[in-house]
Scaffold this motif. Structure first.
Motif, mmCIF file in Angstrom:
data_model
loop_
_atom_site.group_PDB
_atom_site.id
_atom_site.type_symbol
_atom_site.label_atom_id
_atom_site.label_comp_id
_atom_site.label_asym_id
_atom_site.label_seq_id
_atom_site.Cartn_x
_atom_site.Cartn_y
_atom_site.Cartn_z
ATOM 1 N N ASP A 2 -36.901 49.197 83.654
ATOM 2 C CA ASP A 2 -36.792 47.794 84.049
ATOM 3 C C ASP A 2 -35.888 46.997 83.120
ATOM 4 O O ASP A 2 -35.818 45.780 83.178
ATOM 5 N N LYS A 3 -35.205 47.713 82.255
ATOM 6 C CA LYS A 3 -34.241 47.041 81.386
ATOM 7 C C LYS A 3 -33.159 48.025 81.002
ATOM 8 O O LYS A 3 -33.346 49.243 81.116
ATOM 9 N N CYS A 4 -32.052 47.458 80.556
ATOM 10 C CA CYS A 4 -31.011 48.303 79.980
ATOM 11 C C CYS A 4 -31.320 48.417 78.501
ATOM 12 O O CYS A 4 -31.292 47.428 77.776
ATOM 13 N N HIS A 5 -31.648 49.632 78.069
ATOM 14 C CA HIS A 5 -32.063 49.821 76.686
ATOM 15 C C HIS A 5 -30.876 49.722 75.727
ATOM 16 O O HIS A 5 -31.037 49.286 74.595
ATOM 17 N N CYS A 6 -29.729 50.111 76.178
ATOM 18 C CA CYS A 6 -28.547 50.030 75.312
ATOM 19 C C CYS A 6 -28.189 48.577 75.020
ATOM 20 O O CYS A 6 -27.927 48.224 73.877
ATOM 21 N N ALA A 7 -28.178 47.751 76.060
ATOM 22 C CA ALA A 7 -27.816 46.351 75.875
ATOM 23 C C ALA A 7 -29.026 45.495 75.523
ATOM 24 O O ALA A 7 -28.874 44.303 75.244
ATOM 25 N N GLN A 8 -30.225 46.095 75.573
ATOM 26 C CA GLN A 8 -31.458 45.365 75.267
ATOM 27 C C GLN A 8 -31.614 44.137 76.164
ATOM 28 O O GLN A 8 -31.894 43.036 75.696
ATOM 29 N N ILE A 9 -31.455 44.365 77.455
ATOM 30 C CA ILE A 9 -31.611 43.241 78.377
ATOM 31 C C ILE A 9 -32.399 43.687 79.604
ATOM 32 O O ILE A 9 -32.136 44.767 80.152
ATOM 33 N N MET A 29 -23.598 41.706 84.347
ATOM 34 C CA MET A 29 -23.612 43.065 83.799
ATOM 35 C C MET A 29 -22.436 43.276 82.848
ATOM 36 O O MET A 29 -22.585 43.847 81.775
ATOM 37 N N GLU A 30 -21.278 42.812 83.289
ATOM 38 C CA GLU A 30 -20.084 42.959 82.442
ATOM 39 C C GLU A 30 -20.193 42.123 81.187
ATOM 40 O O GLU A 30 -19.876 42.574 80.092
ATOM 41 N N ARG A 31 -20.662 40.903 81.382
ATOM 42 C CA ARG A 31 -20.749 39.978 80.250
ATOM 43 C C ARG A 31 -21.662 40.511 79.148
ATOM 44 O O ARG A 31 -21.344 40.435 77.977
ATOM 45 N N VAL A 32 -22.806 41.063 79.567
ATOM 46 C CA VAL A 32 -23.767 41.527 78.561
ATOM 47 C C VAL A 32 -23.589 43.013 78.257
ATOM 48 O O VAL A 32 -24.331 43.581 77.476
ATOM 49 N N ASN A 33 -22.635 43.614 78.948
ATOM 50 C CA ASN A 33 -22.358 45.034 78.772
ATOM 51 C C ASN A 33 -23.540 45.928 79.168
ATOM 52 O O ASN A 33 -23.816 46.939 78.550
ATOM 53 N N ALA A 34 -24.236 45.522 80.226
ATOM 54 C CA ALA A 34 -25.365 46.307 80.718
ATOM 55 C C ALA A 34 -24.868 47.434 81.619
ATOM 56 O O ALA A 34 -23.954 47.253 82.413
ATOM 57 N N GLY A 35 -25.476 48.596 81.463
ATOM 58 C CA GLY A 35 -25.144 49.729 82.323
ATOM 59 C C GLY A 35 -23.859 50.430 81.942
ATOM 60 O O GLY A 35 -23.382 51.305 82.658
ATOM 61 N N ASN A 36 -23.301 50.059 80.793
ATOM 62 C CA ASN A 36 -21.978 50.575 80.442
ATOM 63 C C ASN A 36 -21.952 51.500 79.232
ATOM 64 O O ASN A 36 -20.893 51.981 78.864
ATOM 65 N N THR A 37 -23.106 51.701 78.631
ATOM 66 C CA THR A 37 -23.093 52.523 77.421
ATOM 67 C C THR A 37 -23.485 53.963 77.758
ATOM 68 O O THR A 37 -22.625 54.822 77.851
ATOM 69 N N CYS A 38 -24.770 54.195 77.977
ATOM 70 C CA CYS A 38 -25.164 55.553 78.374
ATOM 71 C C CYS A 38 -25.165 55.696 79.895
ATOM 72 O O CYS A 38 -25.191 56.802 80.410
ATOM 73 N N ALA A 40 -27.411 55.368 81.991
ATOM 74 C CA ALA A 40 -28.634 55.898 82.597
ATOM 75 C C ALA A 40 -29.338 54.863 83.465
ATOM 76 O O ALA A 40 -29.984 55.206 84.445
ATOM 77 N N CYS A 41 -29.199 53.597 83.097
ATOM 78 C CA CYS A 41 -29.923 52.552 83.811
ATOM 79 C C CYS A 41 -29.139 52.029 85.003
ATOM 80 O O CYS A 41 -29.667 51.278 85.809
ATOM 81 N N LYS A 42 -27.893 52.397 85.097
ATOM 82 C CA LYS A 42 -26.989 51.724 86.019
ATOM 83 C C LYS A 42 -27.456 51.727 87.472
ATOM 84 O O LYS A 42 -27.489 50.688 88.124
ATOM 85 N N SER A 43 -27.847 52.887 87.990
ATOM 86 C CA SER A 43 -28.252 52.928 89.391
ATOM 87 C C SER A 43 -29.541 52.150 89.619
ATOM 88 O O SER A 43 -29.708 51.495 90.639
ATOM 89 N N TYR A 44 -30.445 52.182 88.643
ATOM 90 C CA TYR A 44 -31.688 51.403 88.745
ATOM 91 C C TYR A 44 -31.379 49.915 88.704
ATOM 92 O O TYR A 44 -31.964 49.126 89.442
#
Ligand code: FES
Length: 58
Positions: A2-9, A29-38, A40-44
């Motif tokens: 329920d969160k992006c662990h890499c971006a902590q959001i 997503m782009e602004r906070v860089n969510a889903g862009n590191t590992c 893994a969370c992107k599809s969720y």
């Protein structure tokens, strides 16, 4: 997931920010860089945002 662990959001935060600013969740997503590191969370994350924002999940 329920969160992006890499971006902590939380996904919820992304949805709420998109709603309050009236912009696409993908911009947040782009602004906070969510889903862009590992990625893994992107599809969720996409699924969550699209269902919350009542967009089509294609
Ligand atoms: S958990 Fe979201 S990019 Fe790694």
């Amino acid at each position: 997931m329920d969160k992006c662990h890499c971006a902590q959001i939380a996904f919820e935060t992304i949805v709420e920010t998109a709603k309050s600013e009236g912009i696409d969740y993908r911009e947040i997503m782009e602004r906070v860089n969510a889903g862009n590191t590992c990625t893994a969370c992107k599809s969720y994350l996409i699924e969550y945002c699209e269902s919350k924002l009542e967009l089509q999940t294609t």
